[in-house]
Design an enzyme around this catalytic site. Structure first.
Site, PDB file in Angstrom:
ATOM      1  N   ASP A  81      44.653  44.244  34.452  1.00 49.82           N
ATOM      2  CA  ASP A  81      43.430  45.033  34.461  1.00 49.82           C
ATOM      3  C   ASP A  81      42.614  44.402  33.346  1.00 49.82           C
ATOM      4  OD1 ASP A  81      41.420  46.854  33.734  1.00 49.82           O
ATOM      5  OD2 ASP A  81      42.541  48.497  34.618  1.00 49.82           O
ATOM      6  N   HIS A  82      41.601  43.617  33.708  1.00 50.38           N
ATOM      7  CA  HIS A  82      40.985  42.777  32.676  1.00 50.38           C
ATOM      8  C   HIS A  82      40.311  43.582  31.565  1.00 50.38           C
ATOM      9  CE1 HIS A  82      37.145  43.306  34.803  1.00 50.38           C
ATOM     10  NE2 HIS A  82      36.551  42.828  33.749  1.00 50.38           N
TER      11      HIS A  82
ATOM     12  N   HIS B 227      40.058  50.491  35.767  1.00 49.20           N
ATOM     13  CA  HIS B 227      39.400  50.375  34.462  1.00 49.20           C
ATOM     14  C   HIS B 227      39.145  51.739  33.798  1.00 49.20           C
ATOM     15  CE1 HIS B 227      39.027  46.367  35.838  1.00 49.20           C
ATOM     16  NE2 HIS B 227      37.845  46.431  36.384  1.00 49.20           N
TER      17      HIS B 227
HETATM   18  C1  BG6 Z   1      35.774  44.130  38.332  1.00 48.79           C
HETATM   19  C2  BG6 Z   1      35.152  44.750  39.549  1.00 48.79           C
HETATM   20  O1  BG6 Z   1      37.111  44.535  38.202  1.00 48.79           O
HETATM   21  O2  BG6 Z   1      35.061  44.523  37.186  1.00 48.79           O
HETATM   22  C3  BG6 Z   1      33.681  44.399  39.650  1.00 48.79           C
HETATM   23  O3  BG6 Z   1      35.831  44.309  40.708  1.00 48.79           O
HETATM   24  C4  BG6 Z   1      32.957  44.709  38.361  1.00 48.79           C
HETATM   25  O4  BG6 Z   1      33.068  45.079  40.731  1.00 48.79           O
HETATM   26  C5  BG6 Z   1      33.713  44.122  37.183  1.00 48.79           C
HETATM   27  O5  BG6 Z   1      31.647  44.181  38.436  1.00 48.79           O
HETATM   28  C6  BG6 Z   1      33.118  44.559  35.872  1.00 48.79           C
HETATM   29  O6  BG6 Z   1      33.739  43.858  34.850  1.00 48.79           O
HETATM   30  P1  BG6 Z   1      33.005  43.597  33.487  1.00 48.79           P
HETATM   31  O7  BG6 Z   1      34.008  42.864  32.652  1.00 48.79           O
HETATM   32  O8  BG6 Z   1      31.768  42.807  33.787  1.00 48.79           O
HETATM   33  O9  BG6 Z   1      32.670  44.962  32.957  1.00 48.79           O
END
Ligand code: BG6
Length: 507
Positions: A195-196, A258
């Site tokens: 989960d980045h 997230h």
């Molecule tokens: C991803 C989603 O996990 O996270 C995307 O699939 C989203 O839809 C993105 O735009 C948002 O990531 P960040 O790091 O730009 O907040």
């Protein structure tokens, strides 16, 4: 600007350990994720000398590419997407010597991949330590994992780990099945579900803020906190991802992973140690305590929306249903607002409001802890007119920092009170560029540290919370509420919080 500075905050968080000699095998090796995120992250790790000396990266996909074609393709992709610019050609040259490509259109391809990996172990001294990375569309995960097992891609010696991108399943049942499939080849402690958000510096800082300081914890509970607001707002629309997004929607795309992870980090009890087991044990307790939203409570607790055409930063943008690849009568939600409760001793009765959406006016992710008002109103109503409740706001992105809102006396004769902010700003305090989340997470996976990855019981609980909401929405004859691109979501989302006498923060 190129940087070789290791982030001091991160160093303080855990003792850095250089990864052992190893190979990363990326399935989906020339796909979008690899080009935009994984390779730029790996290149930046190389730039910071954080990769092991003996190291190789083997990309794999169905289509044929030679090593040289692969390197040329990635050279351009990394040049475009790296957070440090311009590309350091000298570092790239050495990095590219460790890059290989093996096509896997069929069984023969997987056998060839095994032979190549064995050969590279001997040539580069990578000791058969292998990190497999699933960066393909999720529909291919099970087949690839099976192929890893059948074709003996795990080395005979050395460690093997697998990184699995989100979405992990599309509901609780399919996530469980995927875990079962993976467990036929990898033990749970070898599975790294990404989960980045957990790799973001500011998200890790939630733990540091809470547990490295003595002043927050005593007031971090239902006695002092009125409610919590978690916002993940994006200005972008569905982009080129119609195929995926139509199936996912904001609930599966952002809330299930997230937002619930942010909630878990904010609400968890102090872990006994900073390690993968203790931290994830505490997070999963929160997720288990998350009150299920019953069908009859849904209208008051969950609102879904879909954007129509409008303006973002003055530029006209199409509505969701007008985007390429989207059904003209799509009911996919691009916005979700929720009211959740964590039914435990610390949080009983404290609402956690969450919202996320695409095509909102501003890109911002933040967590606001809003405190109760002072128990006794010493100053007159008139004097306090400009006073908002105290709030501690953790700004995750893009304007990373923390601010504390409190009332101060306006410097005039007599008492007049106005809210002011005490601010901590990452950029100004540390003067270094934070690493990208993928740098942090790939490095952790190479080191075998799963603290910032999602364990199977967490994923399971996350699905348990969202599944019934998704099912109720799917069964409803009503479409999502519509909101204009460039607005803060449908009015019904305002009503969700205003019915409790509160309001969304002006982010
Ligand atoms: C991803 C989603 O996990 O996270 C995307 O699939 C989203 O839809 C993105 O735009 C948002 O990531 P960040 O790091 O730009 O907040």
């Amino acid at each position: 600007m190129a940087t070789t500075i290791v982030n001091p905050l991160r160093e303080g968080l855990r003792l850095a350990r250089t990864p052992e000699p190893s190979t990363i095998v990326i399935f989906g090796g020339s796909g979008d994720l690899t080009q935009r995120k994984l390779m730029p992250a790996l290149y930046n790790l190389a730039l910071q000398r954080l990769l092991p000396g003996s190291f190789s990266i083997v990309g794999s996909a169905r289509q044929p590419l030679t090593d040289d074609q692969y390197r040329a393709e990635l050279h351009d992709a990394v040049g475009e997407h790296s957070r440090t610019k311009p590309l350091n050609e000298e570092v790239w040259k050495t990095f590219a010597e460790h890059l290989f490509f093996v096509p896997t259109p069929d069984d023969h391809g997987y056998d060839a991949l095994r032979e190549r990996l064995d050969h590279l172990d001997v040539e580069l001294g990578t000791n058969a330590n292998r990190l497999f990375y699933l960066a393909t569309p999720p529909g291919s995960y099970a087949a690839i994992v099976k192929a890893i097992g059948v074709h003996g891609l795990r080395g005979r010696t050395g460690w093997a780990r697998i990184v699995v991108e989100k979405p992990f399943g599309r509901d609780r049942q399919s996530a469980r099945e995927l875990t079962e499939t993976i467990h036929q080849v990898f033990r749970e402690d070898e599975v790294f579900r990404i989960d980045h958000y957990l790799g973001k510096e500011t998200v890790q800082n939630i733990l540091v803020m809470r547990f490295a300081n003595g002043i927050f914890e005593p007031i971090w509970n239902r006695q002092y906190v009125d409610h919590v607001q978690i916002t993940a707002a994006e200005t972008i629309g569905v982009e080129e991802r119609a195929g995926y997004y139509e199936q996912a929607g904001a609930m599966r795309d952002i809330v299930q992973n997230h937002l619930l992870q942010l909630l878990a980090l904010v609400a968890m009890e102090p872990p006994a140690a900073f390690d993968d087991k203790a931290v994830r044990d505490e997070k999963v307790k929160v997720l288990r305590a998350l009150r299920a939203i019953r069908a009859e409570d849904l209208p008051d607790h969950a609102v879904r929306g879909q954007y129509t055409h409008g303006f973002i930063e003055g530029v006209a943008v199409p509505g969701y249903r007008e985007e390429p690849g989207i059904a003209k009568d799509s009911r996919t939600e691009t916005y979700v607002a929720l009211k959740g409760f964590v039914d435990n001793w610390r949080w009983e009765g404290t609402p956690f409001y969450m919202r996320t959406g695409k095509r909102l006016p501003k890109r911002t992710t933040e967590i606001a802890i809003q405190f109760r008002v002072a128990p006794h109103q010493l100053f007159s109503r008139e004097a306090s007119a400009g006073l908002d409740p105290n709030a501690l706001v953790l700004r995750i992105q893009p304007d990373e920092g923390v601010s504390l809102k409190f009332g101060a006396k306006v410097p005039v004769q007599g008492i007049r009170i106005r809210s002011v902010n005490m601010d901590f700003d990452y950029g100004a305090s540390f003067m270094v560029d934070a690493p990208d989340a993928y740098e942090t997470l790939i490095l952790d996976a190479l080191r075998g540290d799963a603290t910032l990855f999602t364990r199977r019981d967490e994923v399971d609980q996350q699905w348990a919370f969202v599944d019934p909401i998704i099912a109720a929405w799917a069964a409803s004859p009503e479409p999502p509420y519509f909101y204009e691109a460039g607005s803060w979501g449908p009015p019904e989302a305002d009503a969700l919080i205003e019915q409790d006498g509160r309001e969304w923060r002006k982010a």
